[in-house]
Design a protein around this motif. Sequence first.
Motif, PDB file in Angstrom:
ATOM      1  N   ALA A   1     -31.635 -55.884 -17.954  1.00 47.24           N
ATOM      2  CA  ALA A   1     -32.378 -55.626 -16.716  1.00 47.24           C
ATOM      3  C   ALA A   1     -31.437 -55.249 -15.570  1.00 47.24           C
ATOM      4  CB  ALA A   1     -33.205 -56.847 -16.339  1.00 47.24           C
ATOM      5  N   ARG A   2     -30.190 -55.676 -15.640  1.00 50.61           N
ATOM      6  CA  ARG A   2     -29.230 -55.449 -14.556  1.00 50.61           C
ATOM      7  C   ARG A   2     -28.583 -54.069 -14.571  1.00 50.61           C
ATOM      8  NH1 ARG A   2     -25.566 -60.680 -13.071  1.00 50.61           N
ATOM      9  NH2 ARG A   2     -24.593 -59.154 -11.742  1.00 50.61           N
ATOM     10  N   LYS A   3     -28.736 -53.323 -15.640  1.00 53.87           N
ATOM     11  CA  LYS A   3     -27.998 -52.063 -15.767  1.00 53.87           C
ATOM     12  C   LYS A   3     -28.143 -51.151 -14.552  1.00 53.87           C
ATOM     13  CE  LYS A   3     -27.455 -51.601 -20.696  1.00 53.87           C
ATOM     14  NZ  LYS A   3     -27.788 -50.894 -21.906  1.00 53.87           N
ATOM     15  N   ASN A   4     -29.368 -50.916 -14.122  1.00 55.93           N
ATOM     16  CA  ASN A   4     -29.574 -50.020 -12.977  1.00 55.93           C
ATOM     17  C   ASN A   4     -28.998 -50.596 -11.695  1.00 55.93           C
ATOM     18  OD1 ASN A   4     -30.883 -48.149 -14.562  1.00 55.93           O
ATOM     19  ND2 ASN A   4     -32.916 -48.943 -14.093  1.00 55.93           N
ATOM     20  N   ILE A   5     -29.216 -51.874 -11.488  1.00 59.20           N
ATOM     21  CA  ILE A   5     -28.709 -52.522 -10.280  1.00 59.20           C
ATOM     22  C   ILE A   5     -27.188 -52.532 -10.287  1.00 59.20           C
ATOM     23  CG2 ILE A   5     -28.628 -54.704  -8.996  1.00 59.20           C
ATOM     24  CD1 ILE A   5     -31.324 -53.273  -8.730  1.00 59.20           C
ATOM     25  N   ASP A   6     -26.572 -52.725 -11.452  1.00 58.34           N
ATOM     26  CA  ASP A   6     -25.115 -52.698 -11.543  1.00 58.34           C
ATOM     27  C   ASP A   6     -24.566 -51.374 -11.029  1.00 58.34           C
ATOM     28  OD1 ASP A   6     -24.965 -55.245 -12.582  1.00 58.34           O
ATOM     29  OD2 ASP A   6     -24.548 -54.612 -14.636  1.00 58.34           O
ATOM     30  N   ALA A   7     -25.151 -50.274 -11.475  1.00 61.82           N
ATOM     31  CA  ALA A   7     -24.686 -48.952 -11.037  1.00 61.82           C
ATOM     32  C   ALA A   7     -24.861 -48.788  -9.524  1.00 61.82           C
ATOM     33  CB  ALA A   7     -25.452 -47.856 -11.781  1.00 61.82           C
ATOM     34  N   GLN A   8     -25.966 -49.284  -9.004  1.00 59.88           N
ATOM     35  CA  GLN A   8     -26.212 -49.184  -7.558  1.00 59.88           C
ATOM     36  C   GLN A   8     -25.222 -50.058  -6.783  1.00 59.88           C
ATOM     37  OE1 GLN A   8     -30.336 -50.333  -7.659  1.00 59.88           O
ATOM     38  NE2 GLN A   8     -31.032 -48.209  -7.596  1.00 59.88           N
ATOM     39  N   GLU A   9     -24.909 -51.213  -7.350  1.00 53.50           N
ATOM     40  CA  GLU A   9     -23.964 -52.101  -6.677  1.00 53.50           C
ATOM     41  C   GLU A   9     -22.560 -51.494  -6.648  1.00 53.50           C
ATOM     42  OE1 GLU A   9     -22.409 -56.698  -6.649  1.00 53.50           O
ATOM     43  OE2 GLU A   9     -24.090 -56.196  -7.959  1.00 53.50           O
ATOM     44  N   VAL A  10     -22.167 -50.830  -7.718  1.00 54.53           N
ATOM     45  CA  VAL A  10     -20.866 -50.151  -7.733  1.00 54.53           C
ATOM     46  C   VAL A  10     -20.829 -49.088  -6.628  1.00 54.53           C
ATOM     47  CG1 VAL A  10     -19.354 -48.613  -9.061  1.00 54.53           C
ATOM     48  CG2 VAL A  10     -20.331 -50.644 -10.159  1.00 54.53           C
ATOM     49  N   GLU A  11     -21.936 -48.393  -6.432  1.00 55.53           N
ATOM     50  CA  GLU A  11     -21.999 -47.382  -5.358  1.00 55.53           C
ATOM     51  C   GLU A  11     -21.836 -48.028  -3.987  1.00 55.53           C
ATOM     52  OE1 GLU A  11     -21.936 -44.026  -5.611  1.00 55.53           O
ATOM     53  OE2 GLU A  11     -21.650 -44.480  -7.744  1.00 55.53           O
ATOM     54  N   LEU A  12     -22.438 -49.185  -3.782  1.00 64.98           N
ATOM     55  CA  LEU A  12     -22.275 -49.885  -2.500  1.00 64.98           C
ATOM     56  C   LEU A  12     -20.814 -50.267  -2.271  1.00 64.98           C
ATOM     57  CD1 LEU A  12     -25.366 -52.295  -2.439  1.00 64.98           C
ATOM     58  CD2 LEU A  12     -25.065 -50.144  -1.178  1.00 64.98           C
ATOM     59  N   LEU A  13     -20.183 -50.790  -3.311  1.00 61.27           N
ATOM     60  CA  LEU A  13     -18.774 -51.158  -3.194  1.00 61.27           C
ATOM     61  C   LEU A  13     -17.905 -49.935  -2.925  1.00 61.27           C
ATOM     62  CD1 LEU A  13     -18.620 -53.842  -6.005  1.00 61.27           C
ATOM     63  CD2 LEU A  13     -18.167 -54.235  -3.572  1.00 61.27           C
ATOM     64  N   LYS A  14     -18.219 -48.820  -3.568  1.00 61.87           N
ATOM     65  CA  LYS A  14     -17.464 -47.580  -3.313  1.00 61.87           C
ATOM     66  C   LYS A  14     -17.570 -47.188  -1.850  1.00 61.87           C
ATOM     67  CE  LYS A  14     -18.623 -44.371  -6.383  1.00 61.87           C
ATOM     68  NZ  LYS A  14     -18.905 -43.581  -7.601  1.00 61.87           N
ATOM     69  N   ARG A  15     -18.745 -47.319  -1.273  1.00 61.19           N
ATOM     70  CA  ARG A  15     -18.913 -46.982   0.151  1.00 61.19           C
ATOM     71  C   ARG A  15     -17.999 -47.827   1.033  1.00 61.19           C
ATOM     72  NH1 ARG A  15     -25.083 -47.213   1.648  1.00 61.19           N
ATOM     73  NH2 ARG A  15     -24.156 -47.236   3.725  1.00 61.19           N
ATOM     74  N   ILE A  16     -17.962 -49.131   0.758  1.00 58.60           N
ATOM     75  CA  ILE A  16     -17.106 -50.013   1.557  1.00 58.60           C
ATOM     76  C   ILE A  16     -15.639 -49.633   1.368  1.00 58.60           C
ATOM     77  CG2 ILE A  16     -16.289 -52.380   1.882  1.00 58.60           C
ATOM     78  CD1 ILE A  16     -19.078 -53.335   0.948  1.00 58.60           C
ATOM     79  N   LEU A  17     -15.242 -49.443   0.125  1.00 57.04           N
ATOM     80  CA  LEU A  17     -13.841 -49.116  -0.156  1.00 57.04           C
ATOM     81  C   LEU A  17     -13.453 -47.764   0.434  1.00 57.04           C
ATOM     82  CD1 LEU A  17     -13.563 -50.395  -3.853  1.00 57.04           C
ATOM     83  CD2 LEU A  17     -12.858 -51.572  -1.745  1.00 57.04           C
ATOM     84  N   GLN A  18     -14.330 -46.776   0.359  1.00 57.55           N
ATOM     85  CA  GLN A  18     -14.053 -45.459   0.945  1.00 57.55           C
ATOM     86  C   GLN A  18     -13.881 -45.562   2.457  1.00 57.55           C
ATOM     87  OE1 GLN A  18     -17.409 -43.396  -0.756  1.00 57.55           O
ATOM     88  NE2 GLN A  18     -16.186 -42.568  -2.439  1.00 57.55           N
ATOM     89  N   GLU A  19     -14.721 -46.371   3.092  1.00 61.31           N
ATOM     90  CA  GLU A  19     -14.567 -46.590   4.538  1.00 61.31           C
ATOM     91  C   GLU A  19     -13.196 -47.182   4.836  1.00 61.31           C
ATOM     92  OE1 GLU A  19     -17.630 -49.016   6.377  1.00 61.31           O
ATOM     93  OE2 GLU A  19     -19.212 -47.906   5.321  1.00 61.31           O
ATOM     94  N   GLY A  20     -12.792 -48.151   4.016  1.00 57.31           N
ATOM     95  CA  GLY A  20     -11.504 -48.797   4.212  1.00 57.31           C
ATOM     96  C   GLY A  20     -10.331 -47.870   3.984  1.00 57.31           C
ATOM     97  N   VAL A  21     -10.422 -47.026   2.972  1.00 58.69           N
ATOM     98  CA  VAL A  21      -9.363 -46.052   2.703  1.00 58.69           C
ATOM     99  C   VAL A  21      -9.294 -45.044   3.843  1.00 58.69           C
ATOM    100  CG1 VAL A  21      -8.641 -44.161   1.175  1.00 58.69           C
ATOM    101  CG2 VAL A  21      -9.376 -46.340   0.185  1.00 58.69           C
ATOM    102  N   ALA A  22     -10.440 -44.543   4.260  1.00 60.06           N
ATOM    103  CA  ALA A  22     -10.483 -43.562   5.353  1.00 60.06           C
ATOM    104  C   ALA A  22      -9.930 -44.148   6.651  1.00 60.06           C
ATOM    105  CB  ALA A  22     -11.919 -43.073   5.566  1.00 60.06           C
ATOM    106  N   GLY A  23     -10.154 -45.442   6.857  1.00 57.83           N
ATOM    107  CA  GLY A  23      -9.668 -46.092   8.072  1.00 57.83           C
ATOM    108  C   GLY A  23      -8.263 -46.643   7.948  1.00 57.83           C
ATOM    109  N   GLY A  24      -7.629 -46.450   6.798  1.00 55.89           N
ATOM    110  CA  GLY A  24      -6.268 -46.919   6.592  1.00 55.89           C
ATOM    111  C   GLY A  24      -6.159 -48.425   6.379  1.00 55.89           C
TER     112      GLY A  24
END
Length: 192
Positions: A115-138
């Motif tokens: 049941a978690r498969k779809n949510i797992d993929a969505q959660e990885v996308e959320l984490l990518k957003r946070i990490l991308q913000e952090g990389v972009a901001g140094g």
Amino acid sequence: MVKTREKLVDVARQLFARVGIENTTMNDIAIASNKGRRTLYTYFKNKNEIYRAVVESELKHLYQRLCNVVNRDLPPEEKLVTYISTRFEAMKETVSRNGSLRAEFFRDIWKVEQARKNIDAQEVELLKRILQEGVAGGVFQMPNVAVTATILHYSLKGLDVPYIRDNFSDLSVERFRLKEYITDFILYGIKK
């Protein structure tokens, strides 16, 4: 039509939590929801399908809470810390709130994983957003944001069951401090 399905899922969740999955029949769900068995079988072929829908529904609530964190106007590091803390507490609340369903969660984790498969993929996308913000901001540095987000997701997911079961209690660490230790480890590692 969507309202009927949601009602059936919510009634099933309540019954599963109160008397357990094994002790709940499709007929019990139909009666408790004031719907006929025909209506229930229009939406779900069997109890496993409705169980999966219950788990998915609970995970959608978790996902919404995580989205709220990601959409907040916070510095990336603070956002990641808040995300981790929110995730642990939301997962614990979800499992604890559901009584007998909690036992099933631990007994048949593979059903939950399906049941978690779809949510797992969505959660990885959320984490990518946070990490991308952090990389972009140094603030963060990593060779591959997608790989790091996936590893981070599975690391957090791997701590779900020990955190929910309070397996860390023998460490004499208060729950809020435990989240700090986990977050510090994720953000700063063990390197001097």
